[in-house]
Motif scaffolding. Sequence first.
Motif, PDB file in Angstrom:
ATOM      1  N   SER A 136       1.483   4.808   0.581  1.00  0.00           N
ATOM      2  CA  SER A 136       0.856   5.885   1.352  1.00  0.00           C
ATOM      3  C   SER A 136       1.188   7.240   0.756  1.00  0.00           C
ATOM      4  O   SER A 136       2.120   7.369  -0.044  1.00  0.00           O
ATOM      5  N   SER A 178       0.846  -1.192   0.000  1.00  0.00           N
ATOM      6  CA  SER A 178       0.000   0.000   0.000  1.00  0.00           C
ATOM      7  C   SER A 178       0.886   1.248   0.000  1.00  0.00           C
ATOM      8  O   SER A 178       1.611   1.512   0.969  1.00  0.00           O
ATOM      9  N   THR A 205      -3.015   6.429   4.557  1.00  0.00           N
ATOM     10  CA  THR A 205      -3.268   5.277   3.683  1.00  0.00           C
ATOM     11  C   THR A 205      -4.371   5.624   2.694  1.00  0.00           C
ATOM     12  O   THR A 205      -5.472   6.011   3.104  1.00  0.00           O
ATOM     13  N   LEU A 264       0.531  -3.064   4.687  1.00  0.00           N
ATOM     14  CA  LEU A 264       0.602  -1.664   5.111  1.00  0.00           C
ATOM     15  C   LEU A 264       1.763  -1.470   6.073  1.00  0.00           C
ATOM     16  O   LEU A 264       1.886  -2.226   7.050  1.00  0.00           O
ATOM     17  N   ILE A 309       2.550   1.157   8.549  1.00  0.00           N
ATOM     18  CA  ILE A 309       1.978   2.359   9.166  1.00  0.00           C
ATOM     19  C   ILE A 309       2.329   2.408  10.646  1.00  0.00           C
ATOM     20  O   ILE A 309       2.611   1.389  11.263  1.00  0.00           O
TER      21      ILE A 309
END
Length: 202
Positions: free
Chosen positions: A34, A32, A80, A97, A99
């Motif tokens: 960002s 993902s 995101t 992800l 994060i």
Amino acid sequence: MSTLFVISGPSGAGKSVLIRRILDDLPAIRFSVSSTTRGPRPGETDGVNYHFISREQFQTDVESGRFLEYAQFSGNMYGTNRHEFEEAQNLGQDLLLDIEVQGARQLQEKGIEAVYIFVTPPSFAELERRLRSRGTEDEVAIHRRLRQAVEDVSHVDRYQFVIVNDNLEEAYSRLRSIFIAERSRRPRMEAALEPILASFQK
Ligand code: ADP
Ligand code: 5GP
């Protein structure tokens, strides 16, 4: 079926190194990408590592509901992109992800099911050494990230898995095992199982 993998941990713990490896090693994992207001580091590419955007653009994107979650980290904004999540779900792809802890918490509060993995260095001193040796932040930013790290590790109990990244090979092997195990759950194996079970019908 698509599984969401969320990886958090203090800056300098080795998340990026581990993630690069898993993306190279295992098939069909989507990363993902960002959006962030921080500037690119040497070697980082816009649209690959992050979408590097201005603060104004970030604010506009927040207001238009573009982010699934977002947070401020060490003076910059990170978010995101909702479309990464929706596309992975629609295409049945696994999504990874990278994060920080506040963002992971927002996903948990939304009831988003994921495999939550926390990567920690073996000690604070080693984290400091790694951040310095990476050489991507100035002294002020390193201090800020180290202060943040103290806060980050205090939220480890929200995660299902912990990887101590001391020896990189060992840490990577554990991360890989988590991916393989999640992908071996029976609902994920149904397509593979179908012809096998059929072969047992006389
Ligand atoms: P993060 O993405 O968590 O901020 P990085 O992946 O950028 O961290 O790693 C921080 C620094 O530590 C990098 O220079 C990386 O090469 C180094 N590093 C990562 N894992 C290890 C390890 N197990 N042993 C020694 N150095 C490591
Ligand atoms: P870095 O500047 O080192 O690339 O990232 C700093 C921190 O921001 C890391 O902890 C990373 O996991 C986190 N981060 C990166 N992208 C996002 C995002 O989209 N949302 C949130 N909440 N954190 C992110």
